[in-house]
Design a protein around this motif. Structure first.
Motif, short mmCIF file in Angstrom:
data_model
loop_
_atom_site.label_atom_id
_atom_site.label_comp_id
_atom_site.label_asym_id
_atom_site.label_seq_id
_atom_site.Cartn_x
_atom_site.Cartn_y
_atom_site.Cartn_z
N PHE A 6 8.62 -26.41 9.20
CA PHE A 6 8.14 -27.50 8.32
C PHE A 6 9.28 -28.14 7.52
CE2 PHE A 6 8.05 -23.51 6.11
CZ PHE A 6 8.65 -23.82 4.90
N LEU A 62 13.07 -21.45 0.10
CA LEU A 62 13.43 -20.81 1.37
C LEU A 62 14.57 -19.81 1.15
CD1 LEU A 62 13.57 -23.94 3.73
CD2 LEU A 62 11.59 -22.54 3.13
N ARG A 97 1.56 -25.05 -8.85
CA ARG A 97 2.77 -24.81 -8.05
C ARG A 97 2.46 -23.87 -6.90
NH1 ARG A 97 5.29 -21.69 -5.41
NH2 ARG A 97 4.23 -20.08 -6.57
N ARG A 148 -2.65 -12.60 -5.00
CA ARG A 148 -1.74 -11.79 -5.81
C ARG A 148 -2.39 -10.44 -6.10
NH1 ARG A 148 1.01 -15.75 -4.60
NH2 ARG A 148 2.19 -17.04 -6.07
N LYS A 200 -4.47 -18.39 -5.23
CA LYS A 200 -3.28 -17.55 -5.10
C LYS A 200 -3.67 -16.12 -4.69
CE LYS A 200 -0.12 -20.17 -7.77
NZ LYS A 200 -0.14 -21.21 -6.74
N ARG A 232 -4.37 -24.13 -3.13
CA ARG A 232 -4.90 -22.87 -2.60
C ARG A 232 -5.13 -21.85 -3.72
NH1 ARG A 232 -0.36 -23.88 0.58
NH2 ARG A 232 0.75 -22.20 -0.47
N LEU A 286 19.54 -20.00 -2.14
CA LEU A 286 18.20 -20.46 -1.77
C LEU A 286 18.27 -21.92 -1.34
CD1 LEU A 286 16.04 -18.98 -4.70
CD2 LEU A 286 15.96 -18.23 -2.32
N ARG A 334 4.02 -26.66 2.72
CA ARG A 334 4.66 -26.59 4.04
C ARG A 334 4.22 -27.74 4.95
NH1 ARG A 334 3.56 -21.10 2.68
NH2 ARG A 334 5.48 -19.94 2.29
N SER A 384 3.65 -23.02 -2.52
CA SER A 384 4.57 -23.36 -1.43
C SER A 384 3.92 -24.42 -0.56
CB SER A 384 4.90 -22.12 -0.61
OG SER A 384 5.60 -21.20 -1.39
C1 FMN Z 1 13.06 -15.78 -2.88
C2 FMN Z 1 12.00 -16.45 -2.04
C3 FMN Z 1 12.24 -16.68 -0.69
C4 FMN Z 1 11.29 -17.34 0.10
N1 FMN Z 1 11.58 -17.65 1.40
C5 FMN Z 1 10.68 -18.35 2.13
C6 FMN Z 1 11.01 -18.80 3.44
O1 FMN Z 1 12.12 -18.62 3.95
N2 FMN Z 1 10.06 -19.49 4.13
C7 FMN Z 1 8.83 -19.78 3.60
O2 FMN Z 1 8.03 -20.43 4.28
N3 FMN Z 1 8.49 -19.38 2.35
C8 FMN Z 1 9.40 -18.69 1.61
N4 FMN Z 1 9.09 -18.32 0.32
C9 FMN Z 1 7.78 -18.69 -0.25
C10 FMN Z 1 6.88 -17.46 -0.42
O3 FMN Z 1 6.42 -17.07 0.85
C11 FMN Z 1 5.73 -17.84 -1.37
O4 FMN Z 1 6.25 -18.17 -2.63
C12 FMN Z 1 4.72 -16.70 -1.54
O5 FMN Z 1 4.09 -16.40 -0.33
C13 FMN Z 1 3.63 -17.08 -2.56
O6 FMN Z 1 2.96 -18.24 -2.19
P1 FMN Z 1 2.95 -19.56 -3.09
O7 FMN Z 1 4.39 -19.97 -3.32
O8 FMN Z 1 2.20 -20.58 -2.31
O9 FMN Z 1 2.30 -19.24 -4.40
C14 FMN Z 1 10.04 -17.71 -0.48
C15 FMN Z 1 9.81 -17.47 -1.84
C16 FMN Z 1 10.78 -16.86 -2.62
C17 FMN Z 1 10.51 -16.65 -4.10
#
Ligand code: FMN
Length: 192
Positions: A78, A134, A15, A173, A171, A169, A156, A19, A17
């Motif tokens: 995106f 988001l 899992r 952390r 992670k 990728r 959200l 884009r 993010s």
């Molecule tokens: C509450 C929350 C809000 C977030 N808002 C955005 C956002 O508006 N745009 C975006 O590109 N990523 C957003 N993210 C994704 C985070 O940037 C991402 O989860 C974090 O950098 C870790 O990367 P990964 O999800 O690839 O593991 C959000 C994540 C969370 C949990």
């Protein structure tokens, strides 16, 4: 992405993010399983203060995409690529739990929504789907697009679609020693 992952730790790594999306539509059954995973999430007093609105209709989806182009920097470009946008709405849920939480200085509904959203995203990853949560969006625009009454709060958005890139990728952390600590004692033994 691997479609047949079975182990939970692998799923957690998978899992991420996403884009970049392919435009192909998402099979209904896969989306239903993501919603089912969200449905089964824990919540304070089992209040389940959430509604997931799956916007596959292009007119509504585009309104949500516009809502997500946040601020001066027009964040989240995106989002336009993803075939589906899911809006996660906070509902009144179980009111005594909500107010009990506020009295304790805790926002239970937001915690609950976070858990449901993570379940949703993990199931999506298991389905081979990409998601991005988001938090940057104009809530009023989401409210208008979905015709939500004031008792419903957009919290959200989640982009959902087929990842355009296969790469998983590494992670970034904090280390486990930076985010946790043990108070040593009899409750833990050195065994697997
Ligand atoms: C509450 C929350 C809000 C977030 N808002 C955005 C956002 O508006 N745009 C975006 O590109 N990523 C957003 N993210 C994704 C985070 O940037 C991402 O989860 C974090 O950098 C870790 O990367 P990964 O999800 O690839 O593991 C959000 C994540 C969370 C949990």
């Amino acid at each position: 992405m691997n479609d047949t992952l079975s182990s939970f730790p692998k799923l957690v790594l998978l899992r991420q993010s996403v884009r970049e999306y392919r435009p192909d539509p998402i099979p209904r059954k896969r989306m239903d399983r993501c919603l089912e995973a969200a449905r089964l999430a824990p919540s304070a007093n089992n209040g389940q203060p959430w509604e997931f609105v799956v916007a596959a209709d292009q007119t509504v989806r585009k309104k949500l995409v516009k809502a997500a182009r946040f601020g001066l920097l027009k964040e989240n470009p995106f989002a336009a690529e993803a075939p589906v946008m899911v809006a996660v709405i906070e509902t009144p849920g179980h009111r005594p739990t909500r107010w009990g939480g506020y009295l304790l200085g805790r926002n239970f509904p937001l915690m609950d929504l976070g858990m449901a959203v993570e379940n949703f995203c993990l199931q999506a990853a298991a389905e081979g789907l990409g998601t991005c949560i988001l938090g940057l969006f104009v809530a009023g625009e989401v409210r208008r697009a979905l015709k939500l009454p004031l008792s419903r709060r957009p919290r959200l958005l989640i982009t959902v679609g087929w990842p355009a890139v296969e790469e998983v990728r590494i992670k970034k952390r904090r280390l486990i020693g930076e985010m946790s600590r043990y108070i040593e004692g009899k409750g833990i033994i050195n065994a697997s």
